[in-house]
Design a protein around this motif. Sequence first.
Motif, short mmCIF file in Angstrom:
data_model
loop_
_atom_site.label_atom_id
_atom_site.label_comp_id
_atom_site.label_asym_id
_atom_site.label_seq_id
_atom_site.Cartn_x
_atom_site.Cartn_y
_atom_site.Cartn_z
N ALA A 140 0.82 -1.20 0.00
CA ALA A 140 0.00 0.00 0.00
C ALA A 140 0.86 1.25 0.00
O ALA A 140 1.98 1.25 0.51
N ALA A 141 0.32 2.32 -0.57
CA ALA A 141 1.03 3.60 -0.64
C ALA A 141 0.25 4.69 0.07
O ALA A 141 -0.98 4.74 0.00
N ASP A 142 0.97 5.56 0.74
CA ASP A 142 0.41 6.70 1.44
C ASP A 142 -0.35 7.60 0.47
O ASP A 142 0.01 7.69 -0.71
N ALA A 143 -1.36 8.27 0.97
CA ALA A 143 -2.14 9.18 0.14
C ALA A 143 -1.43 10.50 -0.12
O ALA A 143 -1.81 11.24 -1.03
N VAL A 144 -0.40 10.81 0.69
CA VAL A 144 0.31 12.09 0.60
C VAL A 144 1.78 11.85 0.28
O VAL A 144 2.43 11.01 0.89
N TRP A 145 2.32 12.62 -0.64
CA TRP A 145 3.71 12.49 -1.05
C TRP A 145 4.66 12.94 0.05
O TRP A 145 4.40 13.91 0.75
N GLY A 146 5.79 12.23 0.19
CA GLY A 146 6.89 12.68 1.00
C GLY A 146 6.77 12.59 2.50
O GLY A 146 7.51 13.26 3.21
N ARG A 147 5.87 11.76 3.02
CA ARG A 147 5.71 11.64 4.46
C ARG A 147 6.60 10.55 5.05
O ARG A 147 7.14 9.71 4.34
N ASN A 148 6.74 10.59 6.37
CA ASN A 148 7.53 9.60 7.08
C ASN A 148 6.70 8.34 7.32
O ASN A 148 5.73 8.09 6.61
N VAL A 149 7.07 7.56 8.30
CA VAL A 149 6.37 6.31 8.60
C VAL A 149 4.91 6.58 8.92
O VAL A 149 4.58 7.42 9.76
N ILE A 150 4.02 5.86 8.24
CA ILE A 150 2.59 5.95 8.46
C ILE A 150 2.11 4.62 9.00
O ILE A 150 2.25 3.58 8.33
N THR A 151 1.54 4.62 10.19
CA THR A 151 1.12 3.38 10.83
C THR A 151 -0.37 3.11 10.74
O THR A 151 -0.80 1.97 10.95
N SER A 152 -1.16 4.12 10.42
CA SER A 152 -2.61 3.97 10.35
C SER A 152 -3.02 3.50 8.96
O SER A 152 -2.71 4.15 7.96
N GLU A 153 -3.74 2.40 8.90
CA GLU A 153 -4.19 1.84 7.63
C GLU A 153 -5.05 2.82 6.84
O GLU A 153 -4.99 2.86 5.61
N SER A 154 -5.82 3.63 7.55
CA SER A 154 -6.72 4.57 6.89
C SER A 154 -5.98 5.64 6.10
O SER A 154 -6.58 6.29 5.24
N GLU A 155 -4.70 5.84 6.36
CA GLU A 155 -3.91 6.84 5.65
C GLU A 155 -3.41 6.35 4.30
O GLU A 155 -2.93 7.15 3.50
N TYR A 156 -3.51 5.07 4.06
CA TYR A 156 -3.05 4.50 2.79
C TYR A 156 -4.18 4.51 1.77
O TYR A 156 -5.25 3.94 2.01
N ALA A 157 -3.93 5.12 0.65
CA ALA A 157 -4.96 5.32 -0.36
C ALA A 157 -4.87 4.36 -1.54
O ALA A 157 -5.87 4.15 -2.23
N TYR A 158 -3.70 3.77 -1.76
CA TYR A 158 -3.50 2.93 -2.94
C TYR A 158 -3.02 1.55 -2.53
O TYR A 158 -2.11 1.41 -1.72
N TRP A 159 -3.64 0.54 -3.13
CA TRP A 159 -3.38 -0.85 -2.76
C TRP A 159 -3.15 -1.73 -3.97
O TRP A 159 -3.79 -1.57 -5.01
N GLY A 160 -2.24 -2.68 -3.82
CA GLY A 160 -2.03 -3.67 -4.85
C GLY A 160 -3.05 -4.78 -4.72
O GLY A 160 -3.80 -4.85 -3.75
N PRO A 161 -3.09 -5.69 -5.69
CA PRO A 161 -4.07 -6.79 -5.67
C PRO A 161 -3.75 -7.89 -4.66
O PRO A 161 -4.61 -8.72 -4.37
N GLY A 162 -2.54 -7.93 -4.14
CA GLY A 162 -2.15 -8.90 -3.14
C GLY A 162 -1.44 -10.11 -3.73
O GLY A 162 -1.59 -10.43 -4.90
N THR A 163 -0.66 -10.78 -2.89
CA THR A 163 0.02 -12.02 -3.27
C THR A 163 -0.09 -13.00 -2.11
O THR A 163 0.08 -12.63 -0.95
N GLN A 164 -0.39 -14.25 -2.43
CA GLN A 164 -0.63 -15.27 -1.41
C GLN A 164 0.68 -15.83 -0.87
O GLN A 164 1.56 -16.22 -1.64
N VAL A 165 0.79 -15.88 0.45
CA VAL A 165 1.91 -16.52 1.13
C VAL A 165 1.34 -17.64 1.99
O VAL A 165 0.50 -17.39 2.85
N THR A 166 1.80 -18.85 1.76
CA THR A 166 1.35 -20.00 2.53
C THR A 166 2.55 -20.69 3.15
O THR A 166 3.49 -21.07 2.45
N VAL A 167 2.51 -20.86 4.46
CA VAL A 167 3.60 -21.50 5.19
C VAL A 167 3.09 -22.82 5.75
O VAL A 167 2.17 -22.84 6.57
N SER A 168 3.66 -23.91 5.31
CA SER A 168 3.24 -25.23 5.76
C SER A 168 4.01 -25.66 7.00
O SER A 168 5.16 -25.25 7.20
N PRO A 169 3.40 -26.50 7.85
CA PRO A 169 4.09 -26.98 9.04
C PRO A 169 5.29 -27.84 8.71
O PRO A 169 6.27 -27.86 9.44
#
Length: 123
Positions: free
Chosen positions: A94-123
């Motif tokens: 995900a990418a922040d909605a505002v250019w040039g900011r520092n660490v953003i911890t709140s999910e609501s501040e992220y405006a752009y998202w990728g489609p995702g990639t599956q990670v599966t860890v087997s025992p």
Amino acid sequence: QVQLVESGGGLVQAGGSLRLSCAASFNNYAMGWFRQAPGKEREAVAVISWNGKSTSYADSVKGRFAISRDNAKNTVYLQMSSLKPEDTAVYYCAADAVWGRNVITSESEYAYWGPGTQVTVSP
């Protein structure tokens, strides 16, 4: 156009490693990696400032995951080691909605998202 595409997901055994990549159509935005397991809410995993100088991690992945970025390539990475079955999830970049900011911890501040990639860890 703002676009994010994740890659690098797959199936690995517990204790193994995996490196996720996020290719972006832009640069100099704070970025984050999030994940969502079946039946659970999406959670923040790691975030990084626009210039890569500051990072923050969820307690569950500290010491095992590392976020980094190469602004020359418009790419953000998530190096995952000592993987556990509990890490199984769809991972999103995900990418922040505002250019040039520092660490953003709140999910609501992220405006752009990728489609995702599956990670599966087997025992």
